[in-house]
Scaffold this motif. Sequence first.
Motif, short mmCIF file in Angstrom:
data_model
loop_
_atom_site.label_atom_id
_atom_site.label_comp_id
_atom_site.label_asym_id
_atom_site.label_seq_id
_atom_site.Cartn_x
_atom_site.Cartn_y
_atom_site.Cartn_z
N GLY A 52 0.83 -1.19 0.00
CA GLY A 52 0.00 0.00 0.00
C GLY A 52 0.87 1.24 0.00
N THR A 57 -2.08 7.48 -3.50
CA THR A 57 -2.84 6.60 -2.64
C THR A 57 -3.13 5.25 -3.29
OG1 THR A 57 -3.89 8.46 -1.53
CG2 THR A 57 -4.97 6.32 -1.33
N PRO A 59 -4.69 1.94 -1.50
CA PRO A 59 -5.14 1.36 -0.24
C PRO A 59 -4.50 0.00 0.04
CG PRO A 59 -7.00 2.27 -1.46
CD PRO A 59 -5.82 2.29 -2.39
N THR A 60 -4.31 -0.28 1.30
CA THR A 60 -3.66 -1.52 1.73
C THR A 60 -4.33 -2.75 1.14
OG1 THR A 60 -3.00 -0.50 3.82
CG2 THR A 60 -3.05 -2.90 3.76
N MET A 260 -4.90 2.08 5.36
CA MET A 260 -5.70 2.44 4.20
C MET A 260 -6.34 1.17 3.68
SD MET A 260 -3.11 5.06 2.27
CE MET A 260 -1.73 3.93 2.40
N THR A 261 -7.65 1.09 3.78
CA THR A 261 -8.36 -0.08 3.29
C THR A 261 -9.53 0.36 2.44
OG1 THR A 261 -9.68 -0.10 5.32
CG2 THR A 261 -7.74 -1.51 5.27
#
Length: 262
Positions: A52, A57, A59-60, A260-261
């Motif tokens: 991530g 950006t 997200p994970t 970050m999901t």
Amino acid sequence: MSLFTKKGAEAVTSAQATKEEKVSAHVKFNAGTTLKVRFLSTTDSVEYFAHGLYSPTVPTFAPKVTPERNARGYVTSNPSVWDRAADLLYADAKAESDAKKAEELRRQAGNLKSKPRYLVGFVNLENGEQGFVDLTKKQADGIFAALAKYAKKLDKVAFELSKTGASTNTVVSLTPILDMDEDLTDKERENFVKVAGQPFDFEKFEGFVTMLDEAEQTKNLVIAGFDIARLGLSIGAASNASSTQSDESTPIEDGDEPEMTF
């Protein structure tokens, strides 16, 4: 085999039935958040490796095909697309004679490399429900150290779990609530007592981590700014890359990037 799974009265009943929706036990833990919690043990946690980026950006996520790792965390087979990209950048850095350029390449490789993350479980005293937060290794290390210090008092002491800071400079802290009569509400004290003796349900961790296949990982790698042609990849094309990885790539310690999901 027919396309239709139910017909007649069965179809009507199925359409009208209330579908049971699974509610995630994940507790959002943005900077500025403080949770009042009870830990049921010092070991209610799981580790996973993920990729991530904070900027740009991404997200994970974890790869759908889980890489095999040795005891030290090195990938020994089935490396993800991102791990293969990181290996190329590490090789570039090793071949680069300019020290500054080599350091920048290692930084880029470290950003792409998979890193360990930890889901840490507890009881949220606000509602009495079991929940968990998603932490980097550095953040989790601090929590586990604090839990070890108070291991013999978990049945007597609640904690404040806090995240402060901003952007990539977030800090997670765990502080014991020594005066529970003063600092907990009646409901929070009731919930603290109610969950005594409960084991944490590890099934609550299941389904939280976003799993991406190779095509989805490749799209994210483009967002990250990596030239996917170096891996023999293009958007919509399959990979011809090797499925093995050497121990030459040193795992990079994580920073304090916020979770970050999707």
